[in-house]
Design a protein around this motif. Structure first.
Motif, PDB file in Angstrom:
ATOM      1  N   THR A 142       0.721  -0.926  -0.059  1.00  0.00           N
ATOM      2  CA  THR A 142      -0.308  -0.149  -0.210  1.00  0.00           C
ATOM      3  C   THR A 142       0.924   1.130  -0.119  1.00  0.00           C
ATOM      4  O   THR A 142       0.698   2.587  -0.703  1.00  0.00           O
ATOM      5  N   SER A 184      -5.750   2.095  -5.527  1.00  0.00           N
ATOM      6  CA  SER A 184      -7.448   1.285  -5.490  1.00  0.00           C
ATOM      7  C   SER A 184      -7.197   0.651  -6.546  1.00  0.00           C
ATOM      8  O   SER A 184      -7.749  -0.299  -6.141  1.00  0.00           O
ATOM      9  N   LEU A 211      -4.898  -1.868  -5.399  1.00  0.00           N
ATOM     10  CA  LEU A 211      -5.247  -2.959  -5.109  1.00  0.00           C
ATOM     11  C   LEU A 211      -6.221  -3.581  -5.594  1.00  0.00           C
ATOM     12  O   LEU A 211      -6.261  -4.909  -4.807  1.00  0.00           O
ATOM     13  N   GLY A 247      -9.047   2.951   3.535  1.00  0.00           N
ATOM     14  CA  GLY A 247      -8.025   2.921   3.328  1.00  0.00           C
ATOM     15  C   GLY A 247      -8.223   4.367   2.443  1.00  0.00           C
ATOM     16  O   GLY A 247      -7.237   5.410   2.683  1.00  0.00           O
ATOM     17  N   ILE A 289      -4.509  -0.790   4.730  1.00  0.00           N
ATOM     18  CA  ILE A 289      -4.260   0.210   4.173  1.00  0.00           C
ATOM     19  C   ILE A 289      -4.095   1.752   4.742  1.00  0.00           C
ATOM     20  O   ILE A 289      -3.407   2.620   4.140  1.00  0.00           O
ATOM     21  N   THR A 314      -1.376   4.812   4.404  1.00  0.00           N
ATOM     22  CA  THR A 314      -1.389   5.968   3.637  1.00  0.00           C
ATOM     23  C   THR A 314      -0.713   6.601   4.312  1.00  0.00           C
ATOM     24  O   THR A 314      -0.406   7.789   3.658  1.00  0.00           O
TER      25      THR A 314
END
Length: 344
Positions: free
Chosen positions: A12, A27, A30, A50, A202, A206
């Motif tokens: 991430t 995104s 992921l 996230g 996540i 971030t």
């Protein structure tokens, strides 16, 4: 599970570094990873935890670069769309929308080969009213998939935003969408304990990514920033297309087979419980055949079916479509292992 969380955490951070450099896309990177860990229906919940945290941390870091004019055009129309998208997720298979998103991302491939001079000559800024359409579409897609990212990054570039402005303005536009989605997902039960832990993983990653990426952006030119962004769109599209296609094939039991007999070429496509047969013969041309239920027969053929049903052990029905001809119906009638075929 702990090993998966560690890998997801490291992945991430890298994905959101790439996201900031490209103007989005973490995104979409992921989604294939989360698809391997949790059911598709709760992937949007993990992603949204996230991405909400990512948007908040990016606003804190890049708040002076937010283009508020775009924000006020975008947000009011994206909110009702995200409500609609999040509601439809209970009735629509998100895998099919992910396939559409993948194709749109791959369509950015020609942008990678434009020279700097050619890109400057062809640069035309979009009018403000398009932000209404973009906001609505972004909200709808985000509501179903949990991601918008790179899909709408192209529009930010066309509005003439610089790299820091794209990062900041996107975060401001999307933070409200993510908050609304979280509320909706929880209210309709589209979450799980595993999805929560992955989402929190996540979220922490971030924050680390947002506060370290500000040291990377100043070293990138605007032209390189755009090229990396378009490149990430194409790569994410390919990854999403491959990963989602495999899931669709497995879930819907899609298969394809082809045979060649004499002058005929026969292809069979199976989807869920439906078979579609495509035949080509040099004398008859292309034919498409589909198995049907007796209830799908026209009224005058239902009577014939009832008559034949008493005479044979079993009957298979197919509807045949031929170019420039009316559809015909084929009756495959079996008795004592012997086939009798009727074309009507």
């Amino acid at each position: 599970m702990i090993f998966n969380i560690i890998l997801l955490f490291i992945g991430t951070i890298a994905a959101f570094w790439i996201s900031a450099i490209c103007g989005g896309g973490a995104s979409l990177i992921l989604i294939p990873i989360l698809n391997l860990l949790i059911p598709t229906s709760v992937v949007p919940f993990s992603l949204t935890i996230g991405t909400f945290t990512s948007s908040a941390s990016r606003i804190a870091v890049f708040k002076k670069h937010i283009r508020w004019k775009i924000f006020f055009w975008f947000v009011p129309f994206s909110i009702p769309a995200v409500l609609l998208g999040a509601w439809l997720i209970k009735y629509v298979n998100p895998n099919y929308l992910q396939l559409i998103v993948a194709f749109f991302l791959i369509l950015n491939l020609p942008e990678l080969f434009k020279s700097k001079n050619n890109e400057t000559e062809n640069q035309k800024l979009y009018p403000n009213f398009l932000l209404i359409i973009i906001g609505f579409c972004a909200g709808f897609v985000s509501g179903i998939t949990g991601a918008i990212g790179l899909l709408f990054n192209r529009f930010y570039l066309k509005f003439g935003l610089k790299k820091e402005e794209i990062v900041a303005t996107r975060a401001a536009n999307e933070i409200f969408l993510h908050l609304i989605k979280l509320i909706i997902y929880i209210s309709i039960g589209l979450y799980s304990q595993t999805a929560l832990w992955l989402g929190l993983t996540i979220a922490v990653a971030t924050i680390v990514s947002s506060y370290t990426v500000k040291y990377i952006l100043p070293y990138l030119s605007e032209f390189l920033f755009k090229k990396i962004g378009y490149g990430a769109m194409v790569v994410s599209g390919i990854i999403l297309l491959v990963g989602t296609s495999q899931k669709v094939i497995q879930q819907d039991k899609i298969s394809f087979s082809a045979t060649h007999e004499n002058s005929e070429s026969v292809s069979k496509i199976s989807w869920r419980n439906t078979d579609l047969i495509i035949e080509f013969a040099f004398d008859d041309g292309f034919e498409v055949e589909r198995k049907i239920h007796p209830n799908e027969l026209p009224d005058h053929l239902k009577e014939k079916y009832e008559t034949l049903k008493d005479q044979y052990d079993k009957i298979h029905l197919e509807k045949v479509f031929t170019i420039n001809k009316k559809p015909i119906y084929e009756f495959y009638c079996y008795k004592n292992g012997v086939l009798t075929k009727f074309e009507i």
